[in-house]
Design an enzyme around this catalytic site. Structure first.
Site, mmCIF file in Angstrom:
data_model
loop_
_atom_site.group_PDB
_atom_site.id
_atom_site.type_symbol
_atom_site.label_atom_id
_atom_site.label_comp_id
_atom_site.label_asym_id
_atom_site.label_seq_id
_atom_site.Cartn_x
_atom_site.Cartn_y
_atom_site.Cartn_z
ATOM 1 N N LYS A 74 6.853 -4.417 11.449
ATOM 2 C CA LYS A 74 6.788 -3.137 12.142
ATOM 3 C C LYS A 74 7.394 -3.198 13.540
ATOM 4 O O LYS A 74 8.051 -2.251 13.972
ATOM 5 C CB LYS A 74 5.317 -2.685 12.224
ATOM 6 C CG LYS A 74 5.169 -1.234 12.668
ATOM 7 C CD LYS A 74 3.745 -0.722 12.473
ATOM 8 C CE LYS A 74 3.649 0.734 12.922
ATOM 9 N NZ LYS A 74 2.307 1.286 12.716
ATOM 10 N N GLU A 81 3.511 3.054 -5.992
ATOM 11 C CA GLU A 81 4.751 2.328 -5.700
ATOM 12 C C GLU A 81 5.451 1.820 -6.956
ATOM 13 O O GLU A 81 6.668 1.673 -6.973
ATOM 14 C CB GLU A 81 4.469 1.167 -4.739
ATOM 15 C CG GLU A 81 4.145 1.605 -3.306
ATOM 16 C CD GLU A 81 2.679 1.922 -3.088
ATOM 17 O OE1 GLU A 81 1.921 1.969 -4.096
ATOM 18 O OE2 GLU A 81 2.275 2.124 -1.924
ATOM 19 N N MET A 121 2.024 -0.658 -31.481
ATOM 20 C CA MET A 121 2.645 -1.948 -31.760
ATOM 21 C C MET A 121 1.579 -3.048 -31.825
ATOM 22 O O MET A 121 1.666 -3.959 -32.642
ATOM 23 C CB MET A 121 3.697 -2.265 -30.700
ATOM 24 C CG MET A 121 4.666 -3.362 -31.103
ATOM 25 S SD MET A 121 5.546 -3.002 -32.630
ATOM 26 C CE MET A 121 7.106 -2.395 -32.038
ATOM 27 N N PHE A 154 -4.439 -6.790 8.606
ATOM 28 C CA PHE A 154 -4.690 -5.683 7.682
ATOM 29 C C PHE A 154 -3.413 -5.352 6.908
ATOM 30 O O PHE A 154 -2.354 -5.181 7.494
ATOM 31 C CB PHE A 154 -5.178 -4.455 8.452
ATOM 32 C CG PHE A 154 -5.374 -3.251 7.564
ATOM 33 C CD1 PHE A 154 -6.326 -3.274 6.551
ATOM 34 C CD2 PHE A 154 -4.593 -2.115 7.720
ATOM 35 C CE1 PHE A 154 -6.486 -2.177 5.721
ATOM 36 C CE2 PHE A 154 -4.766 -1.025 6.891
ATOM 37 C CZ PHE A 154 -5.707 -1.043 5.894
ATOM 38 N N GLN A 155 -3.527 -5.241 5.618
ATOM 39 C CA GLN A 155 -2.407 -4.962 4.712
ATOM 40 C C GLN A 155 -1.279 -5.965 4.858
ATOM 41 O O GLN A 155 -0.111 -5.641 4.695
ATOM 42 C CB GLN A 155 -1.902 -3.525 4.879
ATOM 43 C CG GLN A 155 -2.934 -2.503 4.425
ATOM 44 C CD GLN A 155 -2.364 -1.114 4.207
ATOM 45 O OE1 GLN A 155 -1.455 -0.701 4.895
ATOM 46 N NE2 GLN A 155 -2.936 -0.391 3.259
#
Lengths: 182, 588
Positions: free
Chosen positions: B164, B52, B485, B114-115
């Protein structure tokens, strides 16, 4: 003068911090207080007190009153950052010394003591619009409205009269006279 | 009775009405109803990323190279948290993004389902605004408002969290009428008086400089044209921040190069010594100002910015003009032409000493480096890449580190929207997915990610996306086996204690390219570099180019932290003489 230690610090002379009361009109929606408070904590501004409630049920507007301290530069940033938040409608900023603005806090004091002390406690509060909200033969609850520092002093001085519990609100503010803040 | 649409359909109808043609995303449980609807909306193409964060950076690359908002669609929980880095990156660099996240059904919110995660809570500090849609009847309005917030004023990311069950529920759809003002927030807040004052300062200045930033790019290509017009009309020198590169042609004589920590000697000294600084769409970032107490001590400062909170945030200015760059520059040019026709000619004498001084600084040639016949110097690699691609309309993305600064110093940009880099947040791993997004937006153009081997490994999985969609992006890795760097700072500040900045067990990038199904090319010597670059350019497939460069090279010139603009380190020799002492060490 020794140079500032950090490349991130403000320029030049250090400005003096002042206490400001910031009033924010916001849409009363989920998470709006978290947005305002999160902005303060995220950017390292401090909050001395906070009062919030809906003031216009029809238009769903809440009024948040925040007491904060900061240098003029920081206070300017606070205002400008607040104005950028989507649910914020307007932001007012008053200095605590401002004579044209009324600031008030409310406190509830609970005393547990004999009658003599309870009476003295009430007497001591008399400059701050005391109201007895509850009374038994060995306790009472007194409501006062005053300035923050006055309440600070009172809660210290009233210990000797049996003060056992203090509950207080944040400051709320209103301009004097017929004008309103646009 | 009006037709009813499901939440998922409404999402796509909104995207259609907002003229969105591409979305970057990754499916998961809480967004499945939206993914199910994808097949019914042919005008919207979904690009499946591999992580993502990649979706976010790809959307950023898309947005930065087109000026349109980038859209990403991810699931709840880990989908949302993985997108946080990209959202923060977009917030710091003012990139318009609309992130749509799935959420667990409303009745499960708060139950540690969940999630589940508090997506709006987590993303509140890294978005301009976010919404949790708890009522299907609000969805269309919220979606349209999201686009409005992302693209108006100072652009930035927004997030819409859709549970959802809302995606299944049905409601009417109505298109959205744009408000003139968003909750009373106007963006142009200046008057003709401000402009007159600016012209007055401009006409008096003996040592003026334009200091321009990403705001010019965000204001659209017209703003860049107007800036050029104004700079030519005044004859003033101009320098640019990292994000502003391209809004003024880098090969023009009036351009002093980039300023700031790794900016040119002439740009930084001009900033220090000027008597008038006109900041156009930049934000006095600490990488630009150096030591703020000694930042440009003798100048009057003008700040043109659309974001009122940028004014006086880091540096106090004498004249603030709050407004869209395009509109401010239009008014400025109009007033200048009216009151002082042929200004650049009449003013030439007044600033001639200043230009002489600038030429002296220029003659230090601060970007020069010591060449080599044996090893490829990273600066040389960028120079050759520029020479071999300058006739094409090339889009460059970068990762973060030394290679990024070398790219900014040695690749010359002449057009806006051609340079995509993570400046504010400094996100390693930005460049590869950003290149994916740029190539999606410009399928026929040459897109190169100038990368470091450490950065690119952070989002390497997106090569798989590039292969899937036949995106011929070129990953040009300056491979020095170090986090360069970090190594440079350790050399300067920590007595060469290279703690954990060397990457042992690097993959073989050529074989890796082959494993992904793209092309791997390796260049080891300066002699073969040109041929290899040409081979890369002639390959119409994604390429990973492993350019083995000098491992010890440092990025110069530089302003060490804690120093003002006029105390630059010019090169390795200088570094020994001006060793960074106690104070500067804490400031990196």
């Amino acid at each position: 003068m020794a140079n500032s230690k950090s490349a991130y610090s403000f320029a030049g002379k250090k400005q003096k911090p002042d206490t400001h009361i910031i009033v924010v009109w916001v849409d009363n929606e989920a998470g709006v207080l978290a947005r305002v408070v999160g902005l303060f904590s995220g950017r390292g501004y401090n909050i001395e007190s906070l009062a919030v409630a809906e003031v216009d049920q029809k238009q769903n507007i809440s009024r948040i009153t925040i007491v904060t301290t900061g240098t003029p530069q920081v206070v300017d940033q606070i205002k400008l950052q607040l104005k950028k938040l989507v649910p914020v409608h307007k932001v007012a900023d008053f200095k605590r010394e401002d004579k044209n603005v009324i600031f008030k806090e409310m406190a509830l004091f609970k005393f547990v003591a004999n009658n003599g002390k309870l009476n003295k406690a009430f007497e001591a509060c008399k400059n701050f619009n005391p109201v007895i909200l509850d009374q038994t033969n060995k306790s009472n609850v007194i409501q006062i409205t005053a300035l923050r520092r006055e309440i600070d002093t009172m809660s210290k001085n009233l210990k000797k009269f049996g003060l056992v519990s203090v509950s207080r609100t944040g400051a709320v503010a209103m301009t004097r006279g017929s004008e309103i803040f646009k | 009775m009006p037709k009813l649409y499901s939440g998922a359909e409404i999402v796509f109808k909104c995207l259609e009405d907002q003229n969105v043609s591409h979305i970057f995303g990754y499916p998961g449980g809480a967004v499945l109803p939206i993914y199910d609807e994808l097949k019914n909306f042919n005008s919207i193409k979904h690009i499946l990323v591999r992580h993502e964060q990649g979706a976010g950076h790809a959307a950023e690359g898309y947005a930065r190279s087109t000026g349109k908002p980038g859209v990403l669609l991810v699931t709840s929980g880990p989908g949302a948290t993985n997108a946080v880095t990209a959202l923060t990156d977009a917030y710091m660099d003012s990139v318009p993004l609309v992130c749509i996240t799935g959420q667990v059904p409303t009745h499960l919110i708060g139950t540690d389902a969940f999630q589940e995660c508090d997506t709006t809570g987590i993303t509140r500090p890294c978005t301009k605004h976010n919404w949790l849609v708890k009522d299907i009847n609000d969805l269309a309005e919220v979606m349209h408002k999201a686009f409005e917030v992302a693209t108006t004023g100072r652009p930035g990311p927004v997030l819409v969290d859709i549970p959802k069950d809302i995606q299944f529920q049905k409601s009417k759809y109505k298109n959205y009428k744009k408000n003139k003002k968003l909750n009373g927030k106007s963006h142009d807040n200046y008057s003709q008086k401000n402009i007159d004052e600016l012209i007055n300062l401009v006409s008096k200045a003996k040592k003026p400089i334009f200091y321009t930033g990403g705001g010019v790019i965000n204001s659209g290509t017209k703003a860049s044209e107007l800036l050029r017009e104004l700079v030519y009309a005044t004859g003033f020198p101009i320098t640019s921040t990292l994000q502003g590169l391209g809004c003024f042609p880098a090969d023009d004589n009036q351009f002093l190069g980039m300023l700031g920590m790794h900016g040119t000697y002439e740009a930084n000294n001009a900033m220090y010594s000027c008597d008038l600084m006109i900041n156009v769409g930049a934000r006095f970032d600490d990488r630009i100002t150096g030591k703020i107490d000694e930042f440009s001590p003798k100048s009057k400062k003008v700040h043109i910015d659309i974001d009122p909170s940028s004014i006086n945030k880091n540096v106090k200015v004498d004249l603030a003009i709050v407004g869209d760059i395009k509109s401010v520059l239009t008014s400025t040019l109009k007033t200048l032409k009216k009151s002082k026709n042929n200004f650049s000619k009449s003013n030439k004498h007044q600033i001639s000493n200043w230009w002489e001084q600038i030429q002296k600084w220029r003659s230090k040639r601060s970007l020069d480096y010591i060449g080599s016949e044996e090893t490829i110097k990273p600066q040389y690699a960028i120079e050759r890449l520029y020479e071999l691609t300058k006739d094409k309309d090339t889009y460059i993305t970068t990762e973060v580190g030394q290679h990024q600064m070398w790219a900014a110093q040695h690749y010359k940009f002449n057009k806006p929207n051609r340079w995509m880099t993570s400046g504010g947040l400094g996100t390693m791993g930005y460049g590869l997915p950003a290149a994916v997004g740029v190539q999606i937006a410009h399928p026929k153009k040459l897109v190169i990610d100038i990368a470091g081997e450490a950065s690119v490994l952070m989002t390497m999985q997106e090569m798989s996306t590039a292969v899937q969609y036949n995106l011929p992006i070129k990953i040009f890795i300056l491979n020095n086996e170090y986090m360069g760097m970090v190594r440079q700072w350790q050399e300067l500040l920590h007595d060469k204690n290279y703690s954990e900045s060397y990457t042992a067990a690097l993959p073989d990038f050529v074989k890796m390219a082959e494993a992904y199904g793209c092309v791997g090319i390796r260049a080891k010597t300066p002699e073969e570099l040109d041929d290899k670059i040409i081979e890369m350019l002639n390959t119409d497939r994604p390429v990973i180019f492993d350019c083995l460069v000098d491992k010890q090279e440092n990025c110069f010139p530089m302003i060490p932290s804690g120093k003002p603009h006029n105390q630059m380190l010019l090169g390795p020799k200088d570094q020994k003489e001006k060793k960074i002492t106690g104070k500067g060490r804490t400031l990196v």
